[in-house]
Scaffold this motif. Structure first.
Motif, mmCIF file in Angstrom:
data_model
loop_
_atom_site.group_PDB
_atom_site.id
_atom_site.type_symbol
_atom_site.label_atom_id
_atom_site.label_comp_id
_atom_site.label_asym_id
_atom_site.label_seq_id
_atom_site.Cartn_x
_atom_site.Cartn_y
_atom_site.Cartn_z
ATOM 1 N N ALA A 14 0.854 -1.188 0.000
ATOM 2 C CA ALA A 14 0.000 0.000 0.000
ATOM 3 C C ALA A 14 0.883 1.228 0.000
ATOM 4 C CB ALA A 14 -0.911 0.035 1.221
ATOM 5 N N THR A 15 0.261 2.368 -0.342
ATOM 6 C CA THR A 15 0.923 3.657 -0.173
ATOM 7 C C THR A 15 -0.107 4.636 0.365
ATOM 8 O OG1 THR A 15 2.357 3.209 -2.073
ATOM 9 C CG2 THR A 15 2.271 5.467 -1.282
ATOM 10 N N LEU A 52 9.318 5.861 -1.867
ATOM 11 C CA LEU A 52 9.200 6.606 -3.116
ATOM 12 C C LEU A 52 8.359 7.873 -2.918
ATOM 13 C CD1 LEU A 52 8.516 3.460 -5.259
ATOM 14 C CD2 LEU A 52 10.532 4.898 -5.490
ATOM 15 N N ALA A 53 7.243 7.732 -2.192
ATOM 16 C CA ALA A 53 6.350 8.878 -1.979
ATOM 17 C C ALA A 53 7.020 9.954 -1.141
ATOM 18 C CB ALA A 53 5.056 8.406 -1.316
ATOM 19 N N ALA A 93 -4.477 7.847 -0.346
ATOM 20 C CA ALA A 93 -3.983 6.473 -0.456
ATOM 21 C C ALA A 93 -4.478 5.876 -1.758
ATOM 22 C CB ALA A 93 -4.456 5.628 0.725
ATOM 23 N N GLU A 94 -3.706 4.925 -2.278
ATOM 24 C CA GLU A 94 -4.147 4.242 -3.493
ATOM 25 C C GLU A 94 -5.136 3.131 -3.124
ATOM 26 O OE1 GLU A 94 -2.826 0.921 -3.651
ATOM 27 O OE2 GLU A 94 -2.040 1.501 -1.707
ATOM 28 N N ALA A 106 4.489 9.354 5.056
ATOM 29 C CA ALA A 106 4.024 8.321 4.135
ATOM 30 C C ALA A 106 4.148 6.969 4.821
ATOM 31 C CB ALA A 106 4.846 8.340 2.846
ATOM 32 N N ALA A 107 3.278 6.046 4.444
ATOM 33 C CA ALA A 107 3.268 4.713 5.045
ATOM 34 C C ALA A 107 3.079 3.673 3.953
ATOM 35 C CB ALA A 107 2.150 4.604 6.071
ATOM 36 N N GLY A 108 3.521 2.443 4.236
ATOM 37 C CA GLY A 108 3.315 1.334 3.313
ATOM 38 C C GLY A 108 4.533 1.024 2.472
#
Length: 198
Positions: free
Chosen positions: A6-7, A139-140, A21-22, A132-134
């Motif tokens: 996840a992101t 990258l984020a 979030a995606e 950011a998490a996941g």
């Protein structure tokens, strides 16, 4: 939690908070769903974006939503964002032997202004300007670190959150299938929207 994919991101500016979030749910090497909601509105001033197990995300969002509502009705005043984040931290810590597998970016506003808090699966609570998490977080966060300014407008913060998740989904195969965005302006109503990945 590397296999859970996840992101999720959160950005705080003077005028409010953006959470995004995606939508892909994956497990191992398989895509289980392309339409999962990982961004949750909590009351009218707060929200959270999560990465991790979907059932655990749903569980903590429902418990927190009910706790905030109960507090505000019974005490007849607004719950501070920090208090809500700390309640969530206690909830996660109380399950540390069988942890709720979720990384959470929690944010909102109160009389003290806008806030973003980051929580790990065992309840650590850290206040940040952005996070950011996941699996797509490295990258984020790289894009956010490069472009974040404290004097950004809420619209610029929203676009930065969207761009950071797009960057993550382009390289992280466990993230993808569109972006849910929650914008919480200070003193205003939260707004949600879906952004397709082009």
């Amino acid at each position: 939690m590397n296999g859970l994919g996840a992101t999720a991101v959160g950005i705080k500016v003077k005028d409010g908070v953006v959470l995004a979030a995606e939508k892909r749910m994956s497990y191992g090497g398989f895509i289980m769903s392309k339409a999962i909601r990982k961004v949750f509105k909590i009351g009218n001033r707060m929200g959270m974006a999560c990465a991790g197990l979907y059932a655990d995300m749903q569980t903590i969002s429902r418990i927190l939503e009910n706790q905030v509502r109960y507090y505000e009705i019974s005490m007849k005043k607004e719950m501070k964002v920090r208090s809500a984040a700390r309640f969530l931290g206690v909830l996660l810590y109380s399950n540390k032997m069988f942890p709720l597998l979720t990384e959470t970016v929690f944010g909102g506003y109160d009389k003290e202004g806008a806030h973003i808090y980051v929580l790990d699966p065992v309840g650590s609570v850290v206040e940040e300007r952005y996070s950011a998490a996941g699996t797509g977080a490295p990258l984020a966060i790289a894009l956010i670190e490069k472009n974040y300014r404290e004097d950004m407008s809420l619209e610029e913060a929203e676009q930065l959150a969207i761009d950071s998740i797009k960057v993550a989904t382009s390289r992280d195969s466990l993230s993808g299938d569109g972006i849910d965005v929650l914008v919480i302006p200070v003193g205003g109503e939260p707004k949600t929207k879906f952004v397709p990945l082009s």
